[in-house]
Design an enzyme around this catalytic site. Structure first.
Site, mmCIF file in Angstrom:
data_model
loop_
_atom_site.group_PDB
_atom_site.id
_atom_site.type_symbol
_atom_site.label_atom_id
_atom_site.label_comp_id
_atom_site.label_asym_id
_atom_site.label_seq_id
_atom_site.Cartn_x
_atom_site.Cartn_y
_atom_site.Cartn_z
ATOM 1 N N GLU A 1 57.342 5.378 29.989
ATOM 2 C CA GLU A 1 58.275 4.280 30.242
ATOM 3 C C GLU A 1 58.311 3.376 29.031
ATOM 4 O O GLU A 1 57.269 3.020 28.483
ATOM 5 C CB GLU A 1 57.849 3.400 31.442
ATOM 6 C CG GLU A 1 58.069 4.008 32.796
ATOM 7 C CD GLU A 1 57.637 3.073 33.918
ATOM 8 O OE1 GLU A 1 57.680 1.838 33.749
ATOM 9 O OE2 GLU A 1 57.246 3.603 34.971
ATOM 10 N N HIS B 1 54.127 6.230 42.908
ATOM 11 C CA HIS B 1 54.681 5.088 42.174
ATOM 12 C C HIS B 1 54.733 3.916 43.158
ATOM 13 O O HIS B 1 55.791 3.351 43.431
ATOM 14 C CB HIS B 1 56.050 5.424 41.581
ATOM 15 C CG HIS B 1 56.468 4.538 40.441
ATOM 16 N ND1 HIS B 1 56.786 5.021 39.185
ATOM 17 C CD2 HIS B 1 56.610 3.193 40.357
ATOM 18 C CE1 HIS B 1 57.124 4.008 38.385
ATOM 19 N NE2 HIS B 1 57.026 2.881 39.078
ATOM 20 N N ASN C 1 52.951 3.771 29.592
ATOM 21 C CA ASN C 1 54.092 2.870 29.765
ATOM 22 C C ASN C 1 53.856 1.648 28.890
ATOM 23 O O ASN C 1 52.830 0.974 29.027
ATOM 24 C CB ASN C 1 54.232 2.427 31.223
ATOM 25 C CG ASN C 1 54.600 3.584 32.145
ATOM 26 O OD1 ASN C 1 54.926 4.690 31.688
ATOM 27 N ND2 ASN C 1 54.560 3.333 33.438
ATOM 28 N N GLU D 1 50.545 3.713 36.792
ATOM 29 C CA GLU D 1 49.979 2.386 36.528
ATOM 30 C C GLU D 1 48.988 1.908 37.575
ATOM 31 O O GLU D 1 49.242 0.922 38.287
ATOM 32 C CB GLU D 1 51.117 1.362 36.379
ATOM 33 C CG GLU D 1 52.124 1.717 35.305
ATOM 34 C CD GLU D 1 53.151 0.600 35.061
ATOM 35 O OE1 GLU D 1 53.281 -0.289 35.911
ATOM 36 O OE2 GLU D 1 53.790 0.622 34.001
ATOM 37 N N TYR E 1 55.626 -1.926 27.335
ATOM 38 C CA TYR E 1 56.727 -2.895 27.321
ATOM 39 C C TYR E 1 56.546 -3.986 26.285
ATOM 40 O O TYR E 1 57.498 -4.406 25.644
ATOM 41 C CB TYR E 1 56.888 -3.523 28.718
ATOM 42 C CG TYR E 1 57.476 -2.525 29.690
ATOM 43 C CD1 TYR E 1 58.844 -2.344 29.777
ATOM 44 C CD2 TYR E 1 56.648 -1.718 30.464
ATOM 45 C CE1 TYR E 1 59.396 -1.397 30.625
ATOM 46 C CE2 TYR E 1 57.188 -0.764 31.319
ATOM 47 C CZ TYR E 1 58.563 -0.613 31.391
ATOM 48 O OH TYR E 1 59.102 0.329 32.219
ATOM 49 N N ARG F 1 62.063 11.855 34.669
ATOM 50 C CA ARG F 1 60.836 11.460 35.361
ATOM 51 C C ARG F 1 61.221 10.659 36.598
ATOM 52 O O ARG F 1 61.941 9.661 36.489
ATOM 53 C CB ARG F 1 59.952 10.615 34.439
ATOM 54 C CG ARG F 1 58.740 10.024 35.137
ATOM 55 C CD ARG F 1 57.789 9.294 34.179
ATOM 56 N NE ARG F 1 56.675 8.758 34.940
ATOM 57 C CZ ARG F 1 56.458 7.465 35.178
ATOM 58 N NH1 ARG F 1 57.265 6.550 34.671
ATOM 59 N NH2 ARG F 1 55.442 7.078 35.914
HETATM 60 C C1 GBH Z 1 56.565 -0.763 35.117
HETATM 61 O O1 GBH Z 1 55.624 -1.731 35.368
HETATM 62 C C2 GBH Z 1 56.803 0.020 36.367
HETATM 63 O O2 GBH Z 1 56.227 1.300 36.304
HETATM 64 C C3 GBH Z 1 58.254 0.130 36.738
HETATM 65 O O3 GBH Z 1 58.359 0.557 38.052
HETATM 66 C C4 GBH Z 1 58.931 -1.194 36.477
HETATM 67 O O4 GBH Z 1 60.230 -1.231 36.976
HETATM 68 C C5 GBH Z 1 58.917 -1.435 35.007
HETATM 69 O O5 GBH Z 1 57.636 -1.366 34.491
HETATM 70 C C6 GBH Z 1 59.522 -2.761 34.579
HETATM 71 O O6 GBH Z 1 58.779 -3.823 35.083
HETATM 72 O O7 GBH Z 1 53.214 -9.717 33.003
HETATM 73 O O8 GBH Z 1 54.055 -11.099 31.196
HETATM 74 O O9 GBH Z 1 51.769 -10.343 31.142
HETATM 75 C C7 GBH Z 1 55.270 -2.501 34.255
HETATM 76 C C8 GBH Z 1 54.236 -3.537 34.608
HETATM 77 C C9 GBH Z 1 54.777 -4.904 32.709
HETATM 78 C C10 GBH Z 1 52.706 -5.146 33.900
HETATM 79 C C11 GBH Z 1 54.240 -5.745 31.602
HETATM 80 C C12 GBH Z 1 52.180 -5.968 32.777
HETATM 81 C C13 GBH Z 1 52.723 -7.469 31.008
HETATM 82 C C14 GBH Z 1 53.607 -8.631 30.688
HETATM 83 N N1 GBH Z 1 53.739 -4.235 33.453
HETATM 84 N N2 GBH Z 1 53.249 -6.658 32.105
HETATM 85 S S1 GBH Z 1 53.115 -10.045 31.559
#
Ligand code: GBH
Length: 445
Positions: A352, A125, A296, A170, A298, A81
């Protein structure tokens, strides 16, 4: 819980990939007629990027395509991707297309196909042409139509070879971090503008899907949302209500229009006069059926009514180098929630997932990132659990192929399963890359 080994819990047609984005890896910021993007501009703003860096060179991927294609193939993934930099293809975002603009992506896509790897291209992106920002950017309704033109142009050249096309990565991040909090490009701080931007992103998605299909799309078409499972900090009714509203802002504001054709009432009420201008017919355009949904994931989001930030690290919970809590169960919870809430849910790809960890040391040619391996293994297990619960999971992609420009964190945070030495640009697969390769080998066997 299944007693099968993890690799046996996924069907043989499952899509396994690694992910990147144009601005974060390509470099070559001013080559072959590329125009300026809003991230090129944002990086010049003092204090915007933690290490005062930019994307001029990044991982120099633009000049190291063949090496990086071999690297991707060496991982044993069946999908890659990536994203296409709009300003390479159309320097100002309107007017002339750059004839050279898609040459690089054509070599990339052909290189993937030659290696038997699916090509999944994201059109946006975040690196919007600065020329369009100068005309109002995503706040201006005309940008919606410019995006559709650009999408059609890409499909005309590459559509026969792309397995997937993603309109936006996103949209929440673009709207909220870029236009409300102003910590991402273009650095605007206005709740009203952010709301309008989110609507235009969704509208451009829906109109692009219609246009691409009218042109005879051969790829799977969809969007990628960043989603978290929202949980209340305590069992207090106020916290429960706050978590519900947070879920509406982050998930339902985007997914409800896409699958139900309407914005959630609670957020509309909260926005009041800042709610976006929606023209007749917009919501129906947005709710085009999709071939897939990209998610995505995290971390989870723990919400309290006081607005106080949930300090996972302070509470002794496991966190990554971003200080985001490591919480695999949240991925299962989120995927199950999507299936419950949306009857029309198409196949879902985790587009992601991954973690930043402090592992910039290559010792005797090795990066022993066991924390990242644990992160990937436990989150892949969370996907397996969602599959068992009937969620139509179709794929999983690791963020990221390699260490890269982590937006406002610059090069200080490393998400790669491949280490990048920015001095020499040498790539070293980390132990997590070896683990992923072995896992995929077992799955294929
Ligand atoms: C992604 O964004 C992007 O698509 C990518 O380009 C980037 O490199 C990757 O993730 C890593 O950051 O802010 O503490 O409340 C993710 C963006 C990450 C936004 C988690 C909301 C929540 C945690 N998101 N975040 S916090």
């Amino acid at each position: 819980m299944s007693s099968l080994p993890l690799h046996r819990q996924f069907p043989s047609n499952f899509v396994w990939g690694v992910a990147t984005s144009s601005f974060q890896i390509e470099g070559a910021a001013h080559e072959d007629g590329k125009g300026e993007s809003i991230w090129d501009r944002f990086c010049q703003q003092p204090g915007a990027i933690a290490d005062a860096s930019n994307g001029d060179v990044a991982c120099d991927h633009f000049h190291r395509l063949e090496e990086d294609l071999d690297l991707i193939a060496s991982l044993g993934v069946n999908a890659y991707r990536f994203s296409i930099a709009w300003p390479r293809v159309q320097p100002l975002g309107y007017g002339e297309f750059n004839p050279k603009g898609l040459d690089f992506y054509e070599r990339l896509v052909d290189g993937l196909k030659a290696r038997g790897i699916q090509a999944w291209a994201t059109l946006n992106h975040w690196d919007l042409p600065q020329g369009l920002q100068d005309r109002g950017g995503w706040n201006d309704r005309d940008t919606v139509h410019r995006f559709v033109d650009y999408a059609r142009h890409v499909q005309a050249r590459l559509g026969d070879r792309l397995d997937g096309i993603t309109t936006h990565n996103e949209p929440w991040v673009v709207a909220t971090l870029g236009h409300d909090q102003g910590i991402f490009a273009p650095g605007i701080k206005s709740r009203r503008i952010a709301a309008q931007v989110s609507h235009h992103l969704l509208l451009s998605h829906g109109l692009a899907l219609q246009a691409l299909r009218a042109d005879g799309a051969k790829s799977q078409l969809g969007i990628v949302l960043n989603l978290a499972s929202c949980v209340p900090a305590t069992a207090m009714p106020a916290d429960i209500a706050a978590a519900k509203l947070a879920d509406s802002r982050g998930r339902r504001w985007y997914a409800d229009p896409l699958f139900k054709g309407a914005y959630p009432e609670d957020v509309l009420a909260e926005l009041g006069a800042d709610a976006p201008v929606v023209q007749p017919g917009d919501m129906a355009h947005i709710a085009q059926p999709m071939d897939y949904l990209g998610v995505n994931y995290y971390t989870r989001s723990v919400v309290s009514a006081s607005g106080e930030e949930w300090n996972a690290k302070g509470r002794g919970l496991p966190v990554s180098d971003m200080d985001w809590e490591i919480y695999p169960q949240g991925l299962t919870d989120l995927l199950v929630l999507l299936k419950q809430d949306y009857a029309q849910l198409p196949p879902v790809y985790v587009t992601e997932n991954g973690g930043a960890f402090k592992d910039d040391a290559v010792v005797l040619g090795r990066v022993q990132d066991d924390d990242r391996t644990d992160y990937l293994r436990t989150h892949i297990a969370a996907v397996a659990s969602a599959l068992q619960q009937g969620v139509p999971m179709a794929g999983y992609m690791v963020w990221s192929l390699m260490d890269n420009f982590e937006w406002a964190s610059g090069y200080l945070k490393r998400f790669g399963i491949v280490h990048v030495d920015y001095g020499t640009q040498s790539r070293t697969p980390k132990a997590s890359a070896e683990w992923y390769r072995n896992f995929l080998e077992a799955w294929r066997a």
